[in-house]
Design a protein around this motif. Structure first.
Motif, PDB file in Angstrom:
ATOM      1  N   ALA A  93       0.745  -1.454   0.223  1.00 20.27           N
ATOM      2  CA  ALA A  93       0.330   0.119  -0.156  1.00 20.27           C
ATOM      3  C   ALA A  93       1.330   1.153  -0.063  1.00 20.27           C
ATOM      4  O   ALA A  93       1.811   1.129   0.630  1.00 20.27           O
ATOM      5  CB  ALA A  93      -0.844   0.108   1.851  1.00 20.27           C
TER       6      ALA A  93
ATOM      7  N   ALA B 129       0.090   4.890   0.648  1.00 17.08           N
ATOM      8  CA  ALA B 129      -1.475   5.998   1.729  1.00 17.08           C
ATOM      9  C   ALA B 129      -0.827   6.995   1.484  1.00 17.08           C
ATOM     10  O   ALA B 129       0.536   7.278   2.586  1.00 17.08           O
ATOM     11  CB  ALA B 129      -1.368   5.030   3.136  1.00 17.08           C
TER      12      ALA B 129
ATOM     13  N   ASP C 123      -4.002   4.086  -1.709  1.00 13.19           N
ATOM     14  CA  ASP C 123      -4.855   4.770   0.067  1.00 13.19           C
ATOM     15  C   ASP C 123      -4.847   6.518   0.091  1.00 13.19           C
ATOM     16  O   ASP C 123      -3.593   6.657  -0.114  1.00 13.19           O
ATOM     17  CB  ASP C 123      -5.086   3.983   0.985  1.00 13.19           C
ATOM     18  N   GLN C 124      -6.122   6.992   0.353  1.00 12.05           N
ATOM     19  CA  GLN C 124      -6.430   8.000   0.553  1.00 12.05           C
ATOM     20  C   GLN C 124      -6.854   8.462   1.506  1.00 12.05           C
ATOM     21  O   GLN C 124      -7.969   8.083   2.216  1.00 12.05           O
ATOM     22  CB  GLN C 124      -6.618   9.020  -0.241  1.00 12.05           C
ATOM     23  N   THR C 125      -5.621   8.769   2.431  1.00 15.41           N
ATOM     24  CA  THR C 125      -6.027   8.808   3.791  1.00 15.41           C
ATOM     25  C   THR C 125      -6.795  10.293   4.459  1.00 15.41           C
ATOM     26  O   THR C 125      -7.272  10.392   5.466  1.00 15.41           O
ATOM     27  CB  THR C 125      -4.999   9.158   4.896  1.00 15.41           C
TER      28      THR C 125
ATOM     29  N   GLN D 195      -8.323   7.300  10.130  1.00 20.30           N
ATOM     30  CA  GLN D 195      -8.226   6.301   8.887  1.00 20.30           C
ATOM     31  C   GLN D 195      -6.756   6.256   8.838  1.00 20.30           C
ATOM     32  O   GLN D 195      -6.106   4.797   8.087  1.00 20.30           O
ATOM     33  CB  GLN D 195      -8.287   6.976   7.257  1.00 20.30           C
ATOM     34  N   GLU D 196      -5.737   6.742   9.166  1.00 20.51           N
ATOM     35  CA  GLU D 196      -4.325   6.663   8.923  1.00 20.51           C
ATOM     36  C   GLU D 196      -3.455   5.340  10.160  1.00 20.51           C
ATOM     37  O   GLU D 196      -3.593   4.273   9.987  1.00 20.51           O
ATOM     38  CB  GLU D 196      -3.921   7.620   9.741  1.00 20.51           C
TER      39      GLU D 196
ATOM     40  N   THR E 224      -6.336   3.656  10.207  1.00 20.73           N
ATOM     41  CA  THR E 224      -6.582   1.818  10.097  1.00 20.73           C
ATOM     42  C   THR E 224      -5.442   0.653   9.015  1.00 20.73           C
ATOM     43  O   THR E 224      -5.120   0.039   9.350  1.00 20.73           O
ATOM     44  CB  THR E 224      -7.917   1.744   8.893  1.00 20.73           C
ATOM     45  N   VAL E 225      -5.249   2.201   8.454  1.00 26.58           N
ATOM     46  CA  VAL E 225      -3.653   2.181   7.666  1.00 26.58           C
ATOM     47  C   VAL E 225      -2.647   1.411   8.413  1.00 26.58           C
ATOM     48  O   VAL E 225      -1.873   0.235   7.977  1.00 26.58           O
ATOM     49  CB  VAL E 225      -3.170   3.287   6.827  1.00 26.58           C
TER      50      VAL E 225
ATOM     51  N   ILE F  16      -4.331  -2.082   7.001  1.00 26.49           N
ATOM     52  CA  ILE F  16      -5.602  -2.083   6.203  1.00 26.49           C
ATOM     53  C   ILE F  16      -6.807  -2.941   6.764  1.00 26.49           C
ATOM     54  O   ILE F  16      -7.866  -2.894   6.903  1.00 26.49           O
ATOM     55  CB  ILE F  16      -5.596  -1.602   4.480  1.00 26.49           C
TER      56      ILE F  16
ATOM     57  N   ILE G 210       3.643  -1.390   3.967  1.00 26.14           N
ATOM     58  CA  ILE G 210       3.219  -0.207   3.885  1.00 26.14           C
ATOM     59  C   ILE G 210       4.021   1.434   3.545  1.00 26.14           C
ATOM     60  O   ILE G 210       5.610   0.811   4.005  1.00 26.14           O
ATOM     61  CB  ILE G 210       1.558   0.831   4.567  1.00 26.14           C
TER      62      ILE G 210
ATOM     63  N   PHE H 180       4.149   5.019   3.504  1.00 24.28           N
ATOM     64  CA  PHE H 180       3.402   5.816   4.426  1.00 24.28           C
ATOM     65  C   PHE H 180       3.098   7.545   4.490  1.00 24.28           C
ATOM     66  O   PHE H 180       4.152   7.168   4.907  1.00 24.28           O
ATOM     67  CB  PHE H 180       2.724   5.097   5.622  1.00 24.28           C
TER      68      PHE H 180
END
Length: 333
Positions: free
Chosen positions: A64, A66, A96-98, A104-105, A107-108, A112, A120, A122
């Motif tokens: 990912a 992010a 992914d867009q946080t 949301q961060e 979760t990443v 995820i 990731i 990030f």
């Protein structure tokens, strides 16, 4: 027709295990046997089943990336370089867009979803080093940006203070003395803005110029509209600057529009400089003077660090890596 290992083995006159050893790069295969297998692979145009291989290794083959905002050109260009670097490892990149959201961060940071990604890359805005999961809870991670330094994961960045100092020094060398800054942020998330502001003020101080707070304009976001609004606010004071350093290129593009609307010439009346080296800056009028981080190198280092984490033993200390930047002269300053 998609050929299988068995088909390659039959054509080469060897066992399926031997073909598997060649495909997976094991060294203990006789050169003449390897040559027969490689010839059969080429003749049949055999392609390994990466999904099956990854499952056997307990991997998905997916990483990912992010970022806070996909539509900011800097992150879009960085994503392209990450995809290119990841392809060398046969990885697919999930983007992914946080929105800089702590939820949301988080979760990443936790991967995820279970087993969805192997690692990731990030760019954080909201979380701190203390917020990041550790140990078996967290997917292997490489951090970008300025929010977390010397944290629990590898980190790749540029020297924002030095870069902002270089740009401000460049404007001073052009004979500019009333140099404004657009993009100041004083929230916990605004670490990058504070570093660039530190470089700006350091250059003014070194040149014996005052740091005029009325020339420092905040921007809660770094979009074109914020740059235009900041430039209009500066002009409304009646004390026009002779140069403006915008803390990213999209702010600078907005500032250029506001100056045009006000009937001012760039750089004759006001010089404009940005930061990020985005492609749009090469095609605006005038072309943009900017700090251009080596985004390709940044992506490559991040992917290489992630690959090393996935291949190496657990417990190695996190690495801090800096990549280069250049001051790219355009027509605006």
């Amino acid at each position: 027709m998609r050929h299988r290992l068995k088909d390659v083995a039959e054509r080469a006159g060897v066992s399926v295990k031997t073909v598997s050893n060649v495909v997976n790069g094991y060294p203990h295969v006789r050169p003449d046997t390897r040559a027969k297998v490689e010839e059969a692979i080429a003749a049949l145009e055999y392609r390994p089943n990466l999904s099956a291989r990854n499952l056997r290794r307990g991997r998905t083959g997916i990483i990912a990336l992010a970022v806070p905002e996909i539509d900011l050109p800097y992150f879009a260009e960085l994503a392209r370089h990450v995809v290119d670097a990841a392809a060398k490892h046969d990885w697919t990149v999930l983007i992914d867009q946080t929105n800089g959201s702590a939820e949301q961060e988080r979760t990443v940071a936790l991967g995820i979803r279970d087993h969805l990604i192997d690692g990731i890359i990030f760019s954080l805005l909201a979380l701190t080093a203390a917020d990041l999961a550790t140990g078996s809870e967290r997917a292997p991670m490489v951090l970008l940006g300025e929010r977390v330094h010397h944290g629990p994961a590898d980190h790749v960045a540029i020297d924002n203070i030095a870069a902002a100092r270089d740009m401000t020094t460049h404007l001073i060398a052009l004979g500019r003395r009333r140099i404004a800054a657009i993009g100041a942020q004083h929230t916990a998330e605004g670490v990058t803005a504070r570093l660039r502001l530190a470089g700006y003020t350091a250059a003014l101080t070194a040149a014996g110029l005052p740091v005029d707070e009325t020339l420092i304009v905040p921007a809660s976001a770094w979009h074109r509209t914020d740059g235009a609004a900041g430039m209009r606010a500066l002009l409304a004071t009646g004390a026009r600057p002779d140069a403006v350093f915008c803390f990213n290129d999209t702010l600078a593009l907005g500032a250029l529009r506001a100056l045009h609307d006000a009937g001012l010439r760039v750089p004759d009346d006001v010089a404009v400089a940005g930061f990020d080296g985005i492609e749009d800056g090469r095609f605006c009028v005038p072309t943009l003077t900017t700090i251009a981080p080596d985004k390709e190198r940044l992506a490559q280092v991040a992917v290489d660090l992630l690959a090393a984490r996935l291949a190496g033993p657990d417990g190695a200390p996190p690495q801090e890596r800096l990549v280069d930047y250049e001051l790219r002269r355009g027509e605006s300053a």
